[in-house]
Design an enzyme around this catalytic site. Structure first.
Site, PDB file in Angstrom:
ATOM      1  N   SER A 107       0.837  -1.202   0.000  1.00 35.14           N
ATOM      2  CA  SER A 107       0.000   0.000   0.000  1.00 35.14           C
ATOM      3  C   SER A 107       0.874   1.255   0.000  1.00 35.14           C
ATOM      4  CB  SER A 107      -0.949  -0.068   1.208  1.00 35.14           C
ATOM      5  OG  SER A 107      -1.917   0.939   1.143  1.00 35.14           O
ATOM      6  N   ASP A 157     -10.224  -3.807  -5.255  1.00 35.26           N
ATOM      7  CA  ASP A 157      -9.577  -2.871  -4.311  1.00 35.26           C
ATOM      8  C   ASP A 157     -10.309  -1.528  -4.355  1.00 35.26           C
ATOM      9  OD1 ASP A 157      -7.858  -1.105  -2.981  1.00 35.26           O
ATOM     10  OD2 ASP A 157      -6.061  -2.159  -3.655  1.00 35.26           O
ATOM     11  N   HIS A 188      -8.129  -4.563  -0.919  1.00 36.05           N
ATOM     12  CA  HIS A 188      -6.845  -3.923  -0.615  1.00 36.05           C
ATOM     13  C   HIS A 188      -6.000  -4.781   0.346  1.00 36.05           C
ATOM     14  CE1 HIS A 188      -4.351  -0.372  -1.014  1.00 36.05           C
ATOM     15  NE2 HIS A 188      -4.143  -0.362   0.300  1.00 36.05           N
TER      16      HIS A 188
HETATM   17  C1  MLT Z   1      -1.413   6.045  -0.163  1.00 30.18           C
HETATM   18  O1  MLT Z   1      -1.752   7.075   0.379  1.00 30.18           O
HETATM   19  O2  MLT Z   1      -0.240   5.715  -0.300  1.00 30.18           O
HETATM   20  C2  MLT Z   1      -2.523   5.172  -0.674  1.00 30.18           C
HETATM   21  O3  MLT Z   1      -3.719   5.866  -0.588  1.00 30.18           O
HETATM   22  C3  MLT Z   1      -2.580   3.892   0.054  1.00 30.18           C
HETATM   23  C4  MLT Z   1      -2.833   4.074   1.505  1.00 30.18           C
HETATM   24  O4  MLT Z   1      -1.908   4.314   2.235  1.00 30.18           O
HETATM   25  O5  MLT Z   1      -3.992   3.963   1.924  1.00 30.18           O
END
Ligand code: MLT
Length: 210
Positions: A107, A157, A188
């Protein structure tokens, strides 16, 4: 060795199997340097593990760079934080005597790993990007020939649209990286499918030179 590399709180575990490429573990939002150690040991047994904690706090949750909204990045901050992380990695390589690492990012950690690939080509030997997005609206021109990338996206996701992960795969491929992209029947969150695919992909990477 640089003495000015930014200080990241981190964990380092030396390799029990020096033939395995070191793993750079990059956690998701709200995680820390301890989060992915178990996953790292599972997917790359015996590899050295380098696991920094992101330096940004969003409502108390560590991240690797600031965002303006979910999926909308503060790109100026992302560029600066990517460069700081690159300096930390170079410094840690010199300090611990380890080869170029393979990133394993989830992520937010996968997003900064993608930014490292594009802004610092050659720093990472490869990257396993779990639920990553395109990090830059206007990606820098990078040559990534010889760099291997595993991209594991989730078809349902809610944070990363399928078009976005496909675009990331295309950007990395156009830069010359060897990209394996699996769009998994998942959201996700991670599953055993991610673990098995990451383990097999990492096992197939060339060993460290003796
Ligand atoms: C991010 O901000 O890198 C993406 O939205 C993934 C997350 O951290 O939720």
């Amino acid at each position: 060795m640089s003495t000015t590399a930014p200080a990241f709180a981190h964990r380092f575990e030396p390799a029990a199997d020096p033939a395995r490429p070191p793993l750079l573990l990059l956690h998701g939002t709200g995680g820390d340097e301890n989060d992915l150690l178990g996953l790292g040991r599972l997917v790359a047994p015996g590899a050295a593990l380098l696991s920094p904690r992101g330096q940004v706090l969003e409502n108390g949750m560590p991240r690797f760079f600031r965002r303006l909204a979910e999926g909308v990045f503060d790109e100026e901050d992302l560029r600066a934080r990517t460069d700081d992380l690159a300096a930390f990695i170079r410094d840690a390589q010199a300090r611990h005597g380890i080869a170029a690492p393979v990133a394993l990012g989830f992520s937010n950690g996968a997003n900064i790993a993608a930014a490292l690939l594009l802004r610092h080509p050659g720093l990472l030997r490869g990257a396993a990007l779990l639920r990553a997005m395109v990090p830059f609206r206007d990606p820098p021109a990078a040559r990534l020939d010889g760099t291997r990338v595993l991209l594991l996206s989730g078809a349902s996701d809610p944070i990363v649209p399928a078009e976005n992960s496909a675009r990331l795969a295309a950007i990395l491929q156009a830069a010359g990286a060897t990209v394996k992209h699996h769009d998994l029947p998942l959201g996700h969150g991670l599953s055993q499918m991610d673990v098995a695919l990451a383990r097999d992909w990492l096992a197939a990477l060339p060993e460290n030179a003796p």
